[in-house]
Write an enzyme that holds these catalytic residues in place. Structure first.
Site, PDB file in Angstrom:
ATOM      1  N   GLN A 312       0.835  -1.204   0.000  1.00 17.44           N
ATOM      2  CA  GLN A 312       0.000   0.000   0.000  1.00 17.44           C
ATOM      3  C   GLN A 312       0.872   1.258   0.000  1.00 17.44           C
ATOM      4  OE1 GLN A 312      -0.168  -2.612   2.129  1.00 17.44           O
ATOM      5  NE2 GLN A 312      -2.249  -2.940   2.922  1.00 17.44           N
ATOM      6  N   GLN A 334      -0.254  -0.216  -5.761  1.00 13.82           N
ATOM      7  CA  GLN A 334      -1.344  -0.618  -4.866  1.00 13.82           C
ATOM      8  C   GLN A 334      -1.835   0.593  -4.079  1.00 13.82           C
ATOM      9  OE1 GLN A 334      -0.539  -4.008  -2.384  1.00 13.82           O
ATOM     10  NE2 GLN A 334      -2.375  -3.763  -1.151  1.00 13.82           N
ATOM     11  N   ASP A 335      -3.165   0.800  -4.096  1.00 12.16           N
ATOM     12  CA  ASP A 335      -3.794   1.881  -3.313  1.00 12.16           C
ATOM     13  C   ASP A 335      -3.338   3.271  -3.758  1.00 12.16           C
ATOM     14  OD1 ASP A 335      -4.838  -0.248  -1.987  1.00 12.16           O
ATOM     15  OD2 ASP A 335      -4.220   0.370   0.008  1.00 12.16           O
ATOM     16  N   ASP A 356      -6.398  -2.605  -6.084  1.00 14.86           N
ATOM     17  CA  ASP A 356      -7.309  -1.727  -5.332  1.00 14.86           C
ATOM     18  C   ASP A 356      -6.923  -0.259  -5.484  1.00 14.86           C
ATOM     19  OD1 ASP A 356      -8.194  -4.216  -4.444  1.00 14.86           O
ATOM     20  OD2 ASP A 356      -7.131  -4.087  -2.544  1.00 14.86           O
ATOM     21  N   ARG A 423     -13.299  -5.395  -6.088  1.00 13.52           N
ATOM     22  CA  ARG A 423     -13.557  -6.466  -5.129  1.00 13.52           C
ATOM     23  C   ARG A 423     -14.041  -5.839  -3.824  1.00 13.52           C
ATOM     24  NH1 ARG A 423      -7.939  -8.758  -2.577  1.00 13.52           N
ATOM     25  NH2 ARG A 423      -6.784  -6.795  -2.427  1.00 13.52           N
TER      26      ARG A 423
END
Length: 517
Positions: A312, A334-335, A356, A423
Site C-alpha cells: 500500500q 497498490q492503493d 485496489d 472487489r
C-alpha cells in the site's frame, strides 16, 4: 489497504445488562425508540445514562438525543486515546496510535458539525458527516491491523460503542436525501467575493510556488503553512509552477477552501515514496493528504514511487468534503488514490495502479477519466475496493463516461494478467460503472471476490450501458449483490446530480460536469 477482510472481534462489555442493574428498568419511551435501531442495547444504555435528556416525543427529538450522546462518547474516546501514547512499545505502534488521535479528532469534528447551531445541517449533510465519522473509526482500527501491532493497544483504543451509536443515528436519519443548505445555487461555504474568482478560467493566485525562486516560495509545504496564517476562510489559490516537487504535503482540517493549481499533468509533479512496506500506515503513506473541506486541484500529477513491492502506497488521500480534482493525474501501484471520505468529484483525470488502486469510503463520482491498469507483480489487478461498512452510509464509488484500459507497461502482456473492476473490501461495498468504455483488459467475470463468500450478498455492484470489448455482461459473476442495471431510473441514483448533489455546489468551482445520464 489490507489484504484480508476486517473481521476482528473486539471485546466490549455487555452494557445493556449492566444498565438494568445500575439504573433500574429502562424508560419505556427510550426502549421504544431504541428498538428501531441496529444496536438497541448500546442505545438504551447510553440514553438511560444521560439524566438530562429531553422528552423524546418525536423522531427528530430522538435523533438529536442520539447525536448528543454519540458526541459525548466520541469525545471521551478521543481523550482516552490521546492518553495511551506512553503505552506504545515501538515505532509501528506509535504510528498507528498517532493516526487514531487524528481520526478521533476528525470524528468529533464531523459529529459536531451535525449539531452546530450556527450552521444549519440538512438530513443529507448529517448522513454524509456521520458516514465519515464511522469511516474514521474504521481507519483507526485498520492502521494497527495492517502493521500487525494491534494486540495490546487496539482493544484499549477501539471504542465499538461509538461505532454502534453512529450506526444507530445513521439508521434513524436514513432517507436524508435532500440537498444541503445552499444559497442561490452556491454552497454556504462559498463567500460572495469568491464567486467571480472561482468562475474565472485562470484564477489569480494568492501565492506562487517555483523551484527556481521566481515565486513566493520554493516548496508547496511553505505555501500551505502561509495559507494557514491567512485571516478568514475565503478561497486561497496556490499556483505551483512546472517542476518535480519531492515532498509530502498535508492540508489540515482547518485549511478550508484551498485551491492548488499546476501547469498541467506531467509538468507539475508532486512525488513521495511512503508505504506500508516502509513502515507507514496506508492512511499516512499519502504523498498529498487533504483534510480541509472545499479543496480544488487542477493540472497536477500526484505520484507515489514506492513501487509494487512495498504494497500500500498512496499518491493522494482526500477527506475533503466538496472537493474537486480537474485534469489531474494519480500514479502508483497498490492503493494509488484513497478517496477516504465525504463528497468528491474527479473530472478528466488519469489514474494508474494495480491492486485496489481506487479505494476508500467517500461518495465519489469519476467523470470522463482514464483509468489505467498497470502490470502487477502477482498478475492480478483490481481497479476499485470500496469500503462501505454500514448499509446506511451514503457512500460509494461511481465511474461514469470514462475509460478502463491497459497502461503502456501492460498493453503488450494483457493475456497473462487478469484485471477486475473491483472487489469488496468491506461488507456493504458499493461501486457503479456506467456509460464507460471497458477495454479488453477487463476480465469477462468483471469482479473478484475478496475472501470466499465475504460480502457477496450484501455488496452492490452495478453496470449500466458500458461499451467496449470488456463490457459484455454475459459471463459476469452471479453474486446476489451484482446487478446489470437496465433501468435509467435506477442508474440515475448514481449520477452527479443525485449521488453527490453536484448541481448545487459544483457550478461554483467552474469545473465542467454532467449532472445526469
Amino acid at each position: 489497504m489490507k489484504t484480508f477482510p476486517n473481521l476482528v472481534t473486539l471485546l466490549v462489555p455487555c452494557l445493556f445488562i449492566i444498565s438494568s442493574t445500575v439504573y433500574g428498568d429502562t424508560n419505556p419511551e427510550i426502549s421504544s425508540w431504541c428498538a428501531q435501531t441496529p444496536h438497541p442495547e448500546s442505545c438504551e444504555y447510553f440514553l438511560a445514562e444521560n439524566k438530562d435528556s429531553e422528552p423524546l416525543n418525536h423522531k427528530p427529538d430522538f435523533i438529536r438525543a442520539l447525536i448528543k450522546i454519540t458526541l459525548k462518547r466520541a469525545e471521551h474516546a478521543e481523550s482516552n486515546t490521546r492518553g495511551l501514547g506512553p503505552k506504545c512499545r515501538n515505532k509501528l505502534e506509535k504510528s498507528a496510535w498517532e493516526d487514531c488521535c487524528e481520526l478521533y479528532e476528525n470524528t468529533v469534528q464531523r459529529i459536531n458539525m451535525t449539531i452546530d447551531p450556527h450552521k444549519p445541517c440538512s438530513k443529507y449533510e448529517m448522513q454524509t458527516w456521520l458516514s465519515t465519522a464511522l469511516t474514521d473509526l474504521e481507519t483507526c482500527r485498520a492502521g494497527f491491523q495492517e502493521l500487525g501491532v494491534g494486540g495490546q493497544l487496539l482493544p484499549l483504543i477501539s471504542n465499538n460503542n461509538v461505532s454502534k451509536l453512529i450506526s444507530n443515528t445513521l439508521a434513524m436519519n436514513k432517507g436524508g436525501s435532500e440537498p444541503a443548505s445552499y444559497s442561490n445555487g452556491f454552497p454556504t461555504w462559498v463567500k460572495p467575493g469568491d464567486r467571480k474568482l472561482l468562475q474565472s478560467s485562470s484564477p489569480t493566485p494568492n501565492v506562487v510556488v517555483a523551484q527556481d525562486g521566481s515565486g513566493n516560495f520554493k516548496t508547496i509545504g511553505e505555501a500551505i503553512t502561509a495559507a494557514g496564517k491567512r485571516s478568514g476562510s475565503s478561497r486561497y489559490v496556490i499556483h505551483v509552477k512546472a517542476g518535480t516537487y519531492k515532498e509530502n504535503v498535508e492540508i489540515g482540517t482547518k485549511l478550508t477552501n484551498i485551491m492548488l493549481t499546476g501547469d498541467g499533468i506531467g509538468k507539475t509533479i508532486i512525488t513521495g515514496s511512503k508505504s506500508v512496506g516502509g513502515g507507514a500506515t496506508t492512511f499516512k503513506s499519502a504523498t498529498v493528504a487533504v483534510d480541509g473541506d472545499g479543496f480544488i486541484s487542477r493540472g497536477i500529477t500526484y505520484r507515489n514511487t514506492a513501487g509494487p513491492q512495498n504494497h500500500q502506497a498512496v499518491a493522494l488521500r482526500s477527506d475533503s468534503d466538496l472537493s474537486v480534482f480537474y485534469q489531474c493525474s494519480f500514479e502508483g501501484y497498490q492503493d494509488t488514490l484513497y478517496t477516504h471520505a465525504n463528497r468528491q468529484f474527479y473530472k478528466q483525470c488519469d489514474i494508474y495502479g494495480t491492486v485496489d488502486f481506487i479505494f476508500g469510503n467517500a461518495a465519489v463520482v469519476f467523470q470522463n477519466c482514464n483509468i489505467y491498469a498497470r502490470n502487477p507483480p502477482n498478475k492480478v489487478n483490481t481497479v476499485t475496493a470500496q469500503g462501505r461498512t454500514d448499509p446506511n452510509q451514503n457512500t460509494g464509488t461511481v465511474i461514469q463516461n470514462s475509460r478502463v484500459l491497459a497502461a503502456s507497461d501492460l498493453s503488450g502482456s494483457t493475456g497473462s494478467v487478469k484485471t477486475y473492476l473491483g472487489r469488496p473490501w468491506k461488507q456493504y461495498s458499493r461501486t457503479v460503472i456506467m456509460e464507460t468504455n471497458l477495454d479488453s483488459v477487463v476480465d469477462p467475470a468483471g469482479w473478484l471476490p475478496w475472501s470466499g463468500n465475504f460480502a457477496l450478498d450484501t455488496l452492490y455492484y452495478g453496470e449500466y450501458l458500458n461499451t467496449g470489448p470488456g463490457s459484455s455482461t454475459a459471463n459476469r459473476v452471479t453474486w446476489k449483490g451484482y446487478h446489470v442495471i437496465s433501468s435509467a431510473t435506477e442508474a440515475a441514483k448514481y449520477t452527479v446530480g443525485n449521488f453527490i448533489a453536484g448541481g448545487s455546489w459544483l457550478p461554483a468551482t467552474n469545473v465542467p460536469f454532467t449532472s445526469g445520464l
